[in-house]
Motif scaffolding. Structure first.
Motif, PDB file in Angstrom:
ATOM      1  N   LYS A 147       5.036   1.002   9.462  1.00  0.00           N
ATOM      2  CA  LYS A 147       4.750   0.863   8.031  1.00  0.00           C
ATOM      3  C   LYS A 147       3.988  -0.411   7.687  1.00  0.00           C
ATOM      4  O   LYS A 147       3.928  -0.811   6.526  1.00  0.00           O
ATOM      5  CB  LYS A 147       6.070   0.865   7.226  1.00  0.00           C
ATOM      6  CG  LYS A 147       6.895   2.120   7.358  1.00  0.00           C
ATOM      7  CD  LYS A 147       6.289   3.233   6.550  1.00  0.00           C
ATOM      8  CE  LYS A 147       7.191   4.465   6.624  1.00  0.00           C
ATOM      9  NZ  LYS A 147       6.638   5.578   5.895  1.00  0.00           N
ATOM     10  N   VAL A 148       3.390  -1.058   8.694  1.00  0.00           N
ATOM     11  CA  VAL A 148       2.653  -2.297   8.433  1.00  0.00           C
ATOM     12  C   VAL A 148       1.471  -2.409   9.390  1.00  0.00           C
ATOM     13  O   VAL A 148       1.533  -1.928  10.524  1.00  0.00           O
ATOM     14  CB  VAL A 148       3.571  -3.543   8.540  1.00  0.00           C
ATOM     15  CG1 VAL A 148       4.079  -3.738   9.953  1.00  0.00           C
ATOM     16  CG2 VAL A 148       2.891  -4.798   8.036  1.00  0.00           C
ATOM     17  N   ALA A 149       0.399  -3.004   8.900  1.00  0.00           N
ATOM     18  CA  ALA A 149      -0.775  -3.265   9.734  1.00  0.00           C
ATOM     19  C   ALA A 149      -1.297  -4.656   9.394  1.00  0.00           C
ATOM     20  O   ALA A 149      -1.216  -5.103   8.249  1.00  0.00           O
ATOM     21  CB  ALA A 149      -1.864  -2.224   9.483  1.00  0.00           C
ATOM     22  N   PHE A 150      -1.818  -5.331  10.410  1.00  0.00           N
ATOM     23  CA  PHE A 150      -2.393  -6.658  10.234  1.00  0.00           C
ATOM     24  C   PHE A 150      -3.865  -6.622  10.616  1.00  0.00           C
ATOM     25  O   PHE A 150      -4.223  -6.075  11.661  1.00  0.00           O
ATOM     26  CB  PHE A 150      -1.658  -7.690  11.094  1.00  0.00           C
ATOM     27  CG  PHE A 150      -0.223  -7.880  10.691  1.00  0.00           C
ATOM     28  CD1 PHE A 150       0.101  -8.721   9.641  1.00  0.00           C
ATOM     29  CD2 PHE A 150       0.794  -7.214  11.355  1.00  0.00           C
ATOM     30  CE1 PHE A 150       1.420  -8.894   9.254  1.00  0.00           C
ATOM     31  CE2 PHE A 150       2.118  -7.376  10.984  1.00  0.00           C
ATOM     32  CZ  PHE A 150       2.432  -8.229   9.929  1.00  0.00           C
ATOM     33  N   PHE A 151      -4.697  -7.194   9.769  1.00  0.00           N
ATOM     34  CA  PHE A 151      -6.139  -7.300  10.002  1.00  0.00           C
ATOM     35  C   PHE A 151      -6.532  -8.757  10.064  1.00  0.00           C
ATOM     36  O   PHE A 151      -6.111  -9.557   9.221  1.00  0.00           O
ATOM     37  CB  PHE A 151      -6.922  -6.676   8.835  1.00  0.00           C
ATOM     38  CG  PHE A 151      -6.945  -5.189   8.856  1.00  0.00           C
ATOM     39  CD1 PHE A 151      -8.005  -4.508   9.442  1.00  0.00           C
ATOM     40  CD2 PHE A 151      -5.937  -4.460   8.259  1.00  0.00           C
ATOM     41  CE1 PHE A 151      -8.046  -3.130   9.440  1.00  0.00           C
ATOM     42  CE2 PHE A 151      -5.967  -3.075   8.250  1.00  0.00           C
ATOM     43  CZ  PHE A 151      -7.021  -2.413   8.850  1.00  0.00           C
ATOM     44  N   TRP A 152      -7.374  -9.086  11.028  1.00  0.00           N
ATOM     45  CA  TRP A 152      -7.936 -10.425  11.057  1.00  0.00           C
ATOM     46  C   TRP A 152      -8.968 -10.550   9.956  1.00  0.00           C
ATOM     47  O   TRP A 152      -9.831  -9.691   9.807  1.00  0.00           O
ATOM     48  CB  TRP A 152      -8.600 -10.725  12.396  1.00  0.00           C
ATOM     49  CG  TRP A 152      -7.655 -10.976  13.520  1.00  0.00           C
ATOM     50  CD1 TRP A 152      -7.534 -10.239  14.671  1.00  0.00           C
ATOM     51  CD2 TRP A 152      -6.709 -12.041  13.633  1.00  0.00           C
ATOM     52  NE1 TRP A 152      -6.565 -10.773  15.472  1.00  0.00           N
ATOM     53  CE2 TRP A 152      -6.042 -11.892  14.855  1.00  0.00           C
ATOM     54  CE3 TRP A 152      -6.344 -13.104  12.809  1.00  0.00           C
ATOM     55  CZ2 TRP A 152      -5.046 -12.755  15.284  1.00  0.00           C
ATOM     56  CZ3 TRP A 152      -5.355 -13.970  13.229  1.00  0.00           C
ATOM     57  CH2 TRP A 152      -4.716 -13.795  14.453  1.00  0.00           C
ATOM     58  N   VAL A 166       0.848  -1.191   0.000  1.00  0.00           N
ATOM     59  CA  VAL A 166       0.000   0.000   0.000  1.00  0.00           C
ATOM     60  C   VAL A 166       0.886   1.244   0.000  1.00  0.00           C
ATOM     61  O   VAL A 166       2.020   1.212   0.464  1.00  0.00           O
ATOM     62  CB  VAL A 166      -0.980   0.022   1.193  1.00  0.00           C
ATOM     63  CG1 VAL A 166      -1.905  -1.190   1.162  1.00  0.00           C
ATOM     64  CG2 VAL A 166      -0.256   0.103   2.521  1.00  0.00           C
ATOM     65  N   SER A 167       0.341   2.343  -0.505  1.00  0.00           N
ATOM     66  CA  SER A 167       1.121   3.585  -0.555  1.00  0.00           C
ATOM     67  C   SER A 167       0.864   4.483   0.652  1.00  0.00           C
ATOM     68  O   SER A 167       1.708   5.300   1.004  1.00  0.00           O
ATOM     69  CB  SER A 167       0.810   4.352  -1.841  1.00  0.00           C
ATOM     70  OG  SER A 167      -0.561   4.708  -1.884  1.00  0.00           O
ATOM     71  N   ASP A 168      -0.293   4.360   1.271  1.00  0.00           N
ATOM     72  CA  ASP A 168      -0.666   5.201   2.414  1.00  0.00           C
ATOM     73  C   ASP A 168      -1.340   4.292   3.437  1.00  0.00           C
ATOM     74  O   ASP A 168      -2.526   3.937   3.293  1.00  0.00           O
ATOM     75  CB  ASP A 168      -1.615   6.308   1.943  1.00  0.00           C
ATOM     76  CG  ASP A 168      -2.042   7.251   3.047  1.00  0.00           C
ATOM     77  OD1 ASP A 168      -2.176   6.817   4.219  1.00  0.00           O
ATOM     78  OD2 ASP A 168      -2.274   8.431   2.746  1.00  0.00           O
ATOM     79  N   LEU A 169      -0.610   3.911   4.471  1.00  0.00           N
ATOM     80  CA  LEU A 169      -1.109   2.935   5.436  1.00  0.00           C
ATOM     81  C   LEU A 169      -2.392   3.403   6.122  1.00  0.00           C
ATOM     82  O   LEU A 169      -3.337   2.620   6.269  1.00  0.00           O
ATOM     83  CB  LEU A 169      -0.028   2.603   6.471  1.00  0.00           C
ATOM     84  CG  LEU A 169      -0.370   1.463   7.430  1.00  0.00           C
ATOM     85  CD1 LEU A 169      -0.606   0.155   6.678  1.00  0.00           C
ATOM     86  CD2 LEU A 169       0.742   1.286   8.453  1.00  0.00           C
ATOM     87  N   GLN A 170      -2.463   4.669   6.514  1.00  0.00           N
ATOM     88  CA  GLN A 170      -3.658   5.154   7.221  1.00  0.00           C
ATOM     89  C   GLN A 170      -4.897   5.094   6.331  1.00  0.00           C
ATOM     90  O   GLN A 170      -5.974   4.691   6.774  1.00  0.00           O
ATOM     91  CB  GLN A 170      -3.434   6.571   7.747  1.00  0.00           C
ATOM     92  CG  GLN A 170      -2.426   6.640   8.872  1.00  0.00           C
ATOM     93  CD  GLN A 170      -2.756   5.684  10.022  1.00  0.00           C
ATOM     94  OE1 GLN A 170      -3.883   5.600  10.499  1.00  0.00           O
ATOM     95  NE2 GLN A 170      -1.760   4.928  10.467  1.00  0.00           N
ATOM     96  N   GLN A 171      -4.753   5.487   5.070  1.00  0.00           N
ATOM     97  CA  GLN A 171      -5.865   5.412   4.121  1.00  0.00           C
ATOM     98  C   GLN A 171      -6.308   3.956   3.942  1.00  0.00           C
ATOM     99  O   GLN A 171      -7.501   3.659   3.904  1.00  0.00           O
ATOM    100  CB  GLN A 171      -5.431   5.992   2.777  1.00  0.00           C
ATOM    101  CG  GLN A 171      -6.479   5.895   1.693  1.00  0.00           C
ATOM    102  CD  GLN A 171      -5.962   6.379   0.351  1.00  0.00           C
ATOM    103  OE1 GLN A 171      -4.767   6.375   0.067  1.00  0.00           O
ATOM    104  NE2 GLN A 171      -6.876   6.797  -0.503  1.00  0.00           N
ATOM    105  N   LEU A 175      -0.786  -5.406   5.493  1.00  0.00           N
ATOM    106  CA  LEU A 175      -0.661  -4.279   4.573  1.00  0.00           C
ATOM    107  C   LEU A 175       0.682  -3.612   4.840  1.00  0.00           C
ATOM    108  O   LEU A 175       0.953  -3.218   5.976  1.00  0.00           O
ATOM    109  CB  LEU A 175      -1.801  -3.283   4.790  1.00  0.00           C
ATOM    110  CG  LEU A 175      -3.213  -3.852   4.689  1.00  0.00           C
ATOM    111  CD1 LEU A 175      -4.240  -2.770   5.019  1.00  0.00           C
ATOM    112  CD2 LEU A 175      -3.467  -4.450   3.323  1.00  0.00           C
ATOM    113  N   TRP A 176       1.495  -3.496   3.810  1.00  0.00           N
ATOM    114  CA  TRP A 176       2.856  -2.986   3.933  1.00  0.00           C
ATOM    115  C   TRP A 176       3.006  -1.712   3.122  1.00  0.00           C
ATOM    116  O   TRP A 176       2.900  -1.729   1.890  1.00  0.00           O
ATOM    117  CB  TRP A 176       3.849  -4.031   3.433  1.00  0.00           C
ATOM    118  CG  TRP A 176       3.823  -5.287   4.243  1.00  0.00           C
ATOM    119  CD1 TRP A 176       2.891  -6.294   4.187  1.00  0.00           C
ATOM    120  CD2 TRP A 176       4.739  -5.656   5.255  1.00  0.00           C
ATOM    121  NE1 TRP A 176       3.186  -7.272   5.096  1.00  0.00           N
ATOM    122  CE2 TRP A 176       4.323  -6.907   5.773  1.00  0.00           C
ATOM    123  CE3 TRP A 176       5.886  -5.063   5.776  1.00  0.00           C
ATOM    124  CZ2 TRP A 176       5.007  -7.560   6.776  1.00  0.00           C
ATOM    125  CZ3 TRP A 176       6.566  -5.722   6.782  1.00  0.00           C
ATOM    126  CH2 TRP A 176       6.137  -6.949   7.277  1.00  0.00           C
TER     127      TRP A 176
END
Length: 148
Positions: free
Chosen positions: A35-40, A12-17, A50-51
């Protein structure tokens, strides 16, 4: 040995979006780092990572930047309006307008496609109870009429 798919990852280009978008899909944020988020996807069983980075510029190809989420048939029937109600546009696929989910009869799958903010191709998919001997894609309502 293998019981299912535990994780998949997308650039992804914009993690918050992207966090906001995936929350609109109803996914639960598990962990967020710089710079990374994990979703169940299914809590305790499968997740998506998401990186944030320049990899989000890699052009789409079905073998890259694509994830299909399993949904039940009854949910598939209302998937288009469910997505649009969250401000998510469904997209044409196989040269067919997204009036409703599309069926690949010889694979017995119904699906609907949409993109995340970075053009990662996302899909809702369900397995249908009967394969048909046809490769011509049809709408789910047409498949149902043929299989009553």
């Amino acid at each position: 040995m293998i019981k299912g798919l535990y994780e998949a990852h997308l650039p992804v280009s914009d993690l918050q979006q992207s966090i906001f978008f995936y929350q609109k899909l109803g996914l639960k944020l598990y962990k967020q780092y710089d710079k990374v988020a994990f979703f169940w996807i299914e809590e305790g069983k499968s997740w998506i990572g998401l990186w944030e980075g320049p990899e989000a510029e890699i052009p789409y190809h079905p073998s890259l930047r694509h994830i299909a989420f399993y949904v039940e048939l009854e949910d598939m029937k209302k998937a288009k309006s469910w997505l649009e109600g969250r401000g998510i546009e469904v997209r044409a696929e196989f040269g067919i307008q997204p009036l409703e989910p599309i069926v690949v009869p010889n694979q017995a799958h119904a699906m609907i496609f949409f993109d995340d903010p970075d053009g990662n191709r996302l899909e809702f998919i369900t397995r249908l109870p009967k394969e048909m001997n046809s490769i011509e894609k049809i709408y789910l309502s047409e498949w149902e009429k043929l299989n009553l």
